[in-house]
Scaffold this motif. Structure first.
Motif, PDB file in Angstrom:
ATOM      1  N   LYS A 106      -2.020  -1.260  -2.028  1.00  0.00           N
ATOM      2  CA  LYS A 106      -1.345  -1.108  -3.326  1.00  0.00           C
ATOM      3  C   LYS A 106      -2.259  -1.576  -4.459  1.00  0.00           C
ATOM      4  O   LYS A 106      -2.383  -0.904  -5.487  1.00  0.00           O
ATOM      5  CB  LYS A 106      -0.040  -1.902  -3.321  1.00  0.00           C
ATOM      6  N   LEU A 109      -5.007   0.900  -5.159  1.00  0.00           N
ATOM      7  CA  LEU A 109      -4.480   2.063  -5.886  1.00  0.00           C
ATOM      8  C   LEU A 109      -4.226   1.712  -7.354  1.00  0.00           C
ATOM      9  O   LEU A 109      -4.531   2.505  -8.254  1.00  0.00           O
ATOM     10  CB  LEU A 109      -3.200   2.580  -5.227  1.00  0.00           C
ATOM     11  N   THR A 121      -6.312   2.065   4.364  1.00  0.00           N
ATOM     12  CA  THR A 121      -5.208   2.750   5.048  1.00  0.00           C
ATOM     13  C   THR A 121      -5.641   3.178   6.442  1.00  0.00           C
ATOM     14  O   THR A 121      -4.919   2.969   7.418  1.00  0.00           O
ATOM     15  CB  THR A 121      -4.737   3.972   4.228  1.00  0.00           C
ATOM     16  N   GLU A 135      -3.693  10.139  -3.882  1.00  0.00           N
ATOM     17  CA  GLU A 135      -2.999   8.874  -4.087  1.00  0.00           C
ATOM     18  C   GLU A 135      -1.559   8.962  -3.561  1.00  0.00           C
ATOM     19  O   GLU A 135      -1.070   8.041  -2.909  1.00  0.00           O
ATOM     20  CB  GLU A 135      -2.996   8.506  -5.568  1.00  0.00           C
ATOM     21  N   GLU A 136      -0.894  10.076  -3.830  1.00  0.00           N
ATOM     22  CA  GLU A 136       0.478  10.257  -3.361  1.00  0.00           C
ATOM     23  C   GLU A 136       0.541  10.279  -1.835  1.00  0.00           C
ATOM     24  O   GLU A 136       1.459   9.714  -1.235  1.00  0.00           O
ATOM     25  CB  GLU A 136       1.088  11.554  -3.928  1.00  0.00           C
ATOM     26  N   CYS A 139       0.120   6.753  -0.562  1.00  0.00           N
ATOM     27  CA  CYS A 139       1.398   6.033  -0.709  1.00  0.00           C
ATOM     28  C   CYS A 139       2.377   6.436   0.386  1.00  0.00           C
ATOM     29  O   CYS A 139       3.032   5.581   0.993  1.00  0.00           O
ATOM     30  CB  CYS A 139       2.022   6.310  -2.082  1.00  0.00           C
ATOM     31  N   SER A 140       2.448   7.718   0.663  1.00  0.00           N
ATOM     32  CA  SER A 140       3.335   8.209   1.717  1.00  0.00           C
ATOM     33  C   SER A 140       2.923   7.649   3.075  1.00  0.00           C
ATOM     34  O   SER A 140       3.761   7.184   3.855  1.00  0.00           O
ATOM     35  CB  SER A 140       3.307   9.740   1.744  1.00  0.00           C
TER      36      SER A 140
END
Length: 190
Positions: A106, A109, A121, A135-136, A139-140
């Protein structure tokens, strides 16, 4: 007694985190699984299936059996039993490392460092290639992986601990570790 062990383990995990790798039972389980699968007789899918079954049963017998032995020896010494049980429960269930991993991703990002967020990740949460994720998508990945891993690494071991004590928690951990290592539907493990 289980409530004291559970609350103490949870708090100690939040404060200290997981044991070092050389003392981590899940790492030992992974080594056992890897070694056992390496000596599997190859050639027949039926034999490999039976070997995998033997791997699971022997691993549960070995690791949960050790917990049964410890429980039977020390259960009459209440304070000592609690003292031993807390780190043994932490070894089968933890949440701190997952939350810290999610937090670091987080922060990367938020700092606009997508490359580092992808690396973290991939390193901490997922086994798939993250080099091209947006980025999305990162996050997912993080949300999905944390949800799954909190179930695998925290909620389920606690459930088995509450139902069956330390042997149940460790048996679950062995089966779950096996699932992450040899339960893929690919050429080798089909």
């Amino acid at each position: 007694m289980p409530e004291i062990i559970l609350v103490s383990a949870f708090l100690l995990d939040l404060i200290l985190g997981e044991p070092p790798t050389q003392f981590h039972p899940t790492v030992w389980m992974g080594s056992y699984i890897q070694w056992f699968w390496k000596i599997c007789p190859k050639g027949s899918k039926r034999i490999e299936f039976l070997w995998g079954t033997l791997l699971i049963l022997s691993g549960v017998f070995l690791f949960a059996g050790f917990m049964i032995l410890l429980s039977s020896v020390f259960s009459s010494y209440s304070l000592l039993f609690v003292f031993l049980s807390v780190p043994l429960l932490i070894a089968s269930c933890s949440v701190r490392a997952l939350l810290i991993s999610g937090y670091h991703i987080k922060k990367e990002l938020e700092n606009g460092n997508l490359v580092e967020a992808r690396k973290l990740t991939s390193y901490h949460l997922v086994s798939r290639n993250t080099e091209t994720l947006t980025e999305e998508e990162i996050c997912s990945c993080v949300i999905e992986s944390l949800s799954e891993n909190i179930t695998d690494s925290f909620s389920s071991p606690i459930l088995y601990f509450l139902l069956f004590g330390l042997p149940g928690s460790w048996a679950y951990r062995l089966v779950n570790t096996s699932d992450s290592m040899i339960a893929y539907r690919n050429g080798e493990f089909e």
